[in-house]
Structure formats: C-alpha cells, structure tokens
Motif scaffolding. Structure first.
Motif, PDB file in Angstrom:
ATOM      1  N   UNK A  52      -5.837  -6.349  -2.415  1.00  0.00           N
ATOM      2  CA  UNK A  52      -4.546  -6.993  -2.714  1.00  0.00           C
ATOM      3  C   UNK A  52      -3.336  -6.181  -2.278  1.00  0.00           C
ATOM      4  N   UNK A  53      -3.544  -4.982  -1.754  1.00  0.00           N
ATOM      5  CA  UNK A  53      -2.418  -4.213  -1.217  1.00  0.00           C
ATOM      6  C   UNK A  53      -1.963  -4.815   0.105  1.00  0.00           C
ATOM      7  N   UNK A  54      -0.643  -4.813   0.329  1.00  0.00           N
ATOM      8  CA  UNK A  54      -0.067  -5.341   1.563  1.00  0.00           C
ATOM      9  C   UNK A  54       0.220  -4.198   2.545  1.00  0.00           C
ATOM     10  N   UNK A  55       0.158  -4.537   3.839  1.00  0.00           N
ATOM     11  CA  UNK A  55       0.434  -3.564   4.893  1.00  0.00           C
ATOM     12  C   UNK A  55       0.698  -4.306   6.201  1.00  0.00           C
ATOM     13  N   UNK A 109       0.857  -1.186   0.000  1.00  0.00           N
ATOM     14  CA  UNK A 109       0.000   0.000   0.000  1.00  0.00           C
ATOM     15  C   UNK A 109       0.895   1.238   0.000  1.00  0.00           C
ATOM     16  N   UNK A 110       0.711   2.165  -0.949  1.00  0.00           N
ATOM     17  CA  UNK A 110       1.565   3.356  -1.020  1.00  0.00           C
ATOM     18  C   UNK A 110       1.571   4.145   0.287  1.00  0.00           C
ATOM     19  N   UNK A 111       2.727   4.624   0.668  1.00  0.00           N
ATOM     20  CA  UNK A 111       2.878   5.349   1.927  1.00  0.00           C
ATOM     21  C   UNK A 111       1.975   6.574   1.980  1.00  0.00           C
ATOM     22  N   UNK A 112       1.751   7.212   0.834  1.00  0.00           N
ATOM     23  CA  UNK A 112       0.951   8.444   0.824  1.00  0.00           C
ATOM     24  C   UNK A 112      -0.514   8.214   1.177  1.00  0.00           C
ATOM     25  N   UNK A 113      -0.964   6.969   1.185  1.00  0.00           N
ATOM     26  CA  UNK A 113      -2.345   6.683   1.569  1.00  0.00           C
ATOM     27  C   UNK A 113      -2.537   6.714   3.077  1.00  0.00           C
ATOM     28  N   UNK A 114      -1.456   6.655   3.830  1.00  0.00           N
ATOM     29  CA  UNK A 114      -1.537   6.597   5.288  1.00  0.00           C
ATOM     30  C   UNK A 114      -1.493   7.997   5.892  1.00  0.00           C
ATOM     31  N   UNK A 115      -2.263   8.188   6.949  1.00  0.00           N
ATOM     32  CA  UNK A 115      -2.284   9.474   7.645  1.00  0.00           C
ATOM     33  C   UNK A 115      -1.027   9.633   8.488  1.00  0.00           C
ATOM     34  N   UNK A 142      -8.897   5.054   8.588  1.00  0.00           N
ATOM     35  CA  UNK A 142      -8.065   6.017   9.314  1.00  0.00           C
ATOM     36  C   UNK A 142      -7.644   5.490  10.689  1.00  0.00           C
ATOM     37  N   UNK A 143      -7.783   4.185  10.912  1.00  0.00           N
ATOM     38  CA  UNK A 143      -7.404   3.600  12.195  1.00  0.00           C
ATOM     39  C   UNK A 143      -5.905   3.736  12.443  1.00  0.00           C
ATOM     40  N   UNK A 144      -5.502   4.079  13.675  1.00  0.00           N
ATOM     41  CA  UNK A 144      -4.070   4.153  13.999  1.00  0.00           C
ATOM     42  C   UNK A 144      -3.408   2.784  14.085  1.00  0.00           C
ATOM     43  N   UNK A 145      -4.179   1.718  13.872  1.00  0.00           N
ATOM     44  CA  UNK A 145      -3.641   0.357  13.968  1.00  0.00           C
ATOM     45  C   UNK A 145      -3.232  -0.229  12.625  1.00  0.00           C
ATOM     46  N   UNK A 146      -3.285   0.555  11.559  1.00  0.00           N
ATOM     47  CA  UNK A 146      -2.784   0.064  10.269  1.00  0.00           C
ATOM     48  C   UNK A 146      -1.593   0.928   9.852  1.00  0.00           C
ATOM     49  N   UNK A 147      -0.582   0.269   9.267  1.00  0.00           N
ATOM     50  CA  UNK A 147       0.678   0.938   8.955  1.00  0.00           C
ATOM     51  C   UNK A 147       1.233   0.468   7.616  1.00  0.00           C
ATOM     52  N   UNK A 148       2.082   1.274   7.003  1.00  0.00           N
ATOM     53  CA  UNK A 148       2.733   0.848   5.755  1.00  0.00           C
ATOM     54  C   UNK A 148       3.748  -0.251   6.016  1.00  0.00           C
TER      55      UNK A 148
END
Length: 488
Positions: free
Chosen positions: A299-302, A66-72, A344-350
């Motif tokens: 199919x994006x990984x994280x 998953x592209x980093x720019x998608x994460x807050x 927007x959960x703080x529990x998902x990360x790149x």
C-alpha cells in the motif's frame, strides 16, 4: 585518420548510416515522430494536463508515500543535476550483456535520465538509465582499467582509437566531472577476488540458487556469472546484496543448489570436488554481511519506471513484498500489468522524484482525461496515450494495438528485438563453424570463463568438449525456464 572496416555493413533496413568519415549519423526521418504521434518531449505528461499533486492524491486515496529513507542513493533524489548533453560519447555496460562494455552516445536527455545509443547499431537497441548510474564511465575508462571495449559496428578492433574517432567524427566526449565516484559502501574487501566461487540467486528466476563465479569487480560492486550459462544471466550487485551467499549456504538452509549446466551427476553436486576440479577457491564465508530488510510494505506509494515502456515513469503502489523484491501496480491500470521488481532497482523512486528532477510523471488514468479530436487516430488500449512502441525506442509512438506495449497481443512479449550481439555471434558461428570446432573450440569451463579446452583438468575437458561440440549453438540461446521470446 582511422577508417572503418567496410566489410561489416549495417543492416539494409536501418535508417542510420555511416557518413564519409565513418561516423554514425541518423537520417532525418528517424528523428521525426512515427505513426502520427509526437515525441515524449512534445506530449504533455498526464501530470500537467490537469491539476494533480501527490499531496492531494495521497489524501484522496488515504495512502502513504514510501519513506525516503527506504530508498538507496541510486534510487533517491540526486545530489547533482544532469549535466549530460545529446551527442556526448561515453563507455558503459550493455544491459542485456552485463559483462560487455560498449561505445555509447547520449541520444536523449529527460530530467535525470538518459537514453543511450550503441554507436554503429540501430536505435531500436537504445536503453534508458539514470545520469548517476554506476554502469556508465568516461571515455578511456576501459583502457585505464584493462576492460575490453566493444567498439562500434563497422570498425576493426585493432584500428579503433577513441581520440581519432572523436576527432574524425567531430564528436564530444562526456566530461569526467559528470561521472562521480558512487562507491557508498567503501572499498571492496580484499577477500573478494575475480574467479572465486559463491552461491547466487538467479534474478530472472528468483526461486533458483545456483553455482556462480565472481567474473569482475568494479569499485564496490561485483559481477555474478552463473557457471556454464551465457552472460545474459549475469548481474552486478554490491557485496552485501541478499542475492549472493557463501559456498554451503544452500545446504545449511535446506535449499536446492542448481549445479552448472552440463555438470555430471548434478543431483550429487559436491563443492569440495568441484573446487578441486576447477582449481578455484570459495569466497570466505566470514566476509558476507547480511543486508537489513528493505522495509517496503504493501500500500505504499512511489514512482516507478514502466518496464514495458521505459521512457515513462508512473504513479505506482506496492501490493506485495518478499525478501528481495516488491510487486508494483500502476495506479489506474489493470492488475494484469503488475510485476515484481528488485527492491534495490534503480527504476523505483520516492514520490515527487519526477518533480524534483524535471521528468514527466504519468499519473493515474481516468476515462474522461483523454480528449480525442475529430479525425485523430488513437491507440485502442485503455489508458495508453500512444507513447512508445513494442519494438523499442526507434519508434517514438504508435496508434494501433500492433505497436502498443500494453495491448493483449504484446502483453507477454518481453522483447521483440533480436539480441544485437547474439545475432552477430550466431552468424560468425555458422560462417566459421568448421574452423571453430577444429582449432578454437572453447568449452564453457566450470569456472565461468571461456577458455581453451587444454587448460582444463583432463576429465572435465573431455566431458566439456563432448558437451560443447554437441550443444554449444543451442546453449548460447537456451533459457533456463522458458523459450526465447518471439520476434515480429
């Protein structure tokens, strides 16, 4: 020296106790691993038990990260190191009661994450959060911002003073420099004010859009409270969250608006009449700004915190998406463990977040990865390494299906812990019910706050008084769509 109120004793089966100065201590056996397992810090993470790398894994799976720019900002790589240390005291929000600010202590540090403990309560109520979380604040923040602080169990409200508590117990408060201004969307628009009404998605039941109130505002976030429901459904979000909409949004978009619990004639709910009856105002529609789509795709990984065992972060794949959420699958695990999580959960990360922050990463399980020594007791659940326990952080591990968070017998259990505050509230209600009904009966007023009955409009007061007297104890425990989880 401030002494605790000895009348409010800790549970007899607790391994924690108050020392002679009234300070919370933890018994030595509580600090040791349970069930013949070792603590997370002593169990080699799956990522270090063999040569494993994201680069190689993505190639093998022919997958993309998953592209980093998608994460807050709260999800992506932190700008600063985690400076918190075990034993530091702070103030923070109770995840199960988002309107409640409590006295907390750092019980464990792992990478950029913290396990926080409620002073005066059992360690089974501990919870994990990120060091940069907007839900934690330095000592004295509540007093400065005029928020009520829920003090440690065993202390009197009128006798608790932070500096006396720290000095008497020889404790250290977390330095203010560790709490940085996290406001990224600028100041809160002045049109948003506490007490104003809006329509909001129920995060626990995302198909529902309900009548709601702004219960609090802190920096760039607001606290959503659903009128006439207890605070376990409350949540914090920013002003641009897709979960909050202006009054009238449901009618304009052909959605059903859920009226407040106990509202007369909910099928014909009228915002005009409701605002007049409760003497409140709606947030102006013009100040709501639509957030761009989250951008995550199947199919994006994280890397994702495992909600069934929140001390662990696992390799995961997005298998489905909707407007506000993503459905995650833990690679190497059965699909019965898949679940939806807010985008927007703080529990998902790149990918590589764990590597950058120094947190162990649980990689996909393979049958030949686990080597069992002669005589070693292991959890029978495939893929489980015996870390964590269904009864919470009080137990660092398990070796049977009974304690396994992933066993079939525990799979549908959201939690086996009683609510620490609700237990206390219910006990107080039962022991003082006559006094409560005759002198201090509060109705769950339609503006979302607990206020005395005589402050309401007459027709609303009479209806609410009747409803509250009949159903208040059960309403405090009632779930919108499902019964309370069992406790074992």
């Amino acid at each position: 020296m401030k002494q605790p109120n000895r009348k409010r004793k800790l549970a007899m089966d607790s391994k924690e106790h108050l020392d002679p100065d009234g300070c919370l201590e933890q018994a030595e056996e509580e600090k040791k691993p349970r069930d013949g397992t070792t603590s997370l810090s002593h169990v080699p993470p799956a990522a270090t038990q063999g040569a494993w790398s994201w680069e190689q894994y993505l190639k093998e799976q022919k997958a993309i990260a998953a592209p980093v720019e998608l994460f807050s900002k709260d999800q992506s790589f932190p700008e600063h190191e985690n400076g918190f240390q075990i034993g530091m005291r702070l103030e923070g929000i109770d995840p199960r009661h988002p309107s409640v600010f409590c006295v907390l202590s750092v019980a464990e540090v792992c990478g950029y994450r913290l396990r926080l403990h409620f002073d005066g309560y059992l360690s089974c109520y501990d919870f994990w959060t990120n060091a940069g979380s907007p839900d934690i604040h330095p000592v004295g923040w509540c007093e400065k911002t005029k928020h009520k602080l829920h003090i440690p169990k065993g202390y009197r409200k009128d006798k608790f003073v932070w500096m006396d508590y720290l000095k008497a117990c020889k404790l250290q408060n977390a330095p203010k420099k560790l709490f940085r201004n996290r406001s990224s969307t600028g100041p809160m628009p002045k049109e948003f004010q506490v007490g104003m009404k809006l329509e909001a998605v129920d995060r626990k039941n995302p198909s529902l859009v309900c009548v709601a109130t702004i219960a609090d505002i802190v920096e760039d976030r607001l606290l959503v409270h659903f009128d006439n429901w207890d605070d376990s459904y409350d949540y914090w979000c920013d002003v641009n969250s897709p979960y909050v909409q202006p009054v009238g949004w449901c009618q304009e978009n052909g959605r059903t608006l859920i009226a407040p619990q106990g509202y007369p004639d909910p099928e014909n709910f009228s915002w005009t009449e409701y605002l007049e009856a409760t003497q409140t105002n709606a947030v102006p529609a013009k100040v709501f700004k639509m957030r761009l789509p989250h951008g995550f795709l199947p199919n994006m990984k994280l890397e994702v915190v495992d909600k069934r065992n929140p001390r662990l972060i696992r390799v995961a794949t997005i298998i489905d998406v909707d407007d506000q959420r993503v459905k995650v699958h833990f690679d190497g695990w059965d699909h019965k463990y898949d679940y939806w999580v807010e985008a927007d959960s703080p529990d998902i990360h790149p990918v590589r977040w764990c590597d950058v922050t120094g947190h162990p990463l649980e990689v996909p399980h393979r049958a030949n990865d686990v080597k069992i020594l002669p005589g070693q007791t292991v959890c029978p659940t495939p893929g489980c390494r015996g870390i964590g326990h269904i009864r919470g952080p009080r137990y660092s591990g398990h070796h049977s299906a009974f304690g396994c968070p992933y066993s079939d017998m525990n799979l549908k259990k959201e939690a086996t812990l009683l609510d620490r505050l609700r237990e206390q509230t219910q006990a107080n209600w039962e022991s003082d019910s006559s006094h409560s009904k005759s002198k201090n009966l509060c109705s769950l007023k339609f503006n979302g706050k607990h206020e005395m009955v005589n402050s309401q409009p007459r027709w609303l007061s009479l209806y609410s008084l009747s409803w509250a007297a009949k159903s208040m104890p059960s309403a405090l425990r009632k779930s919108r769509l499902m019964a309370k989880p069992s406790c074992s």
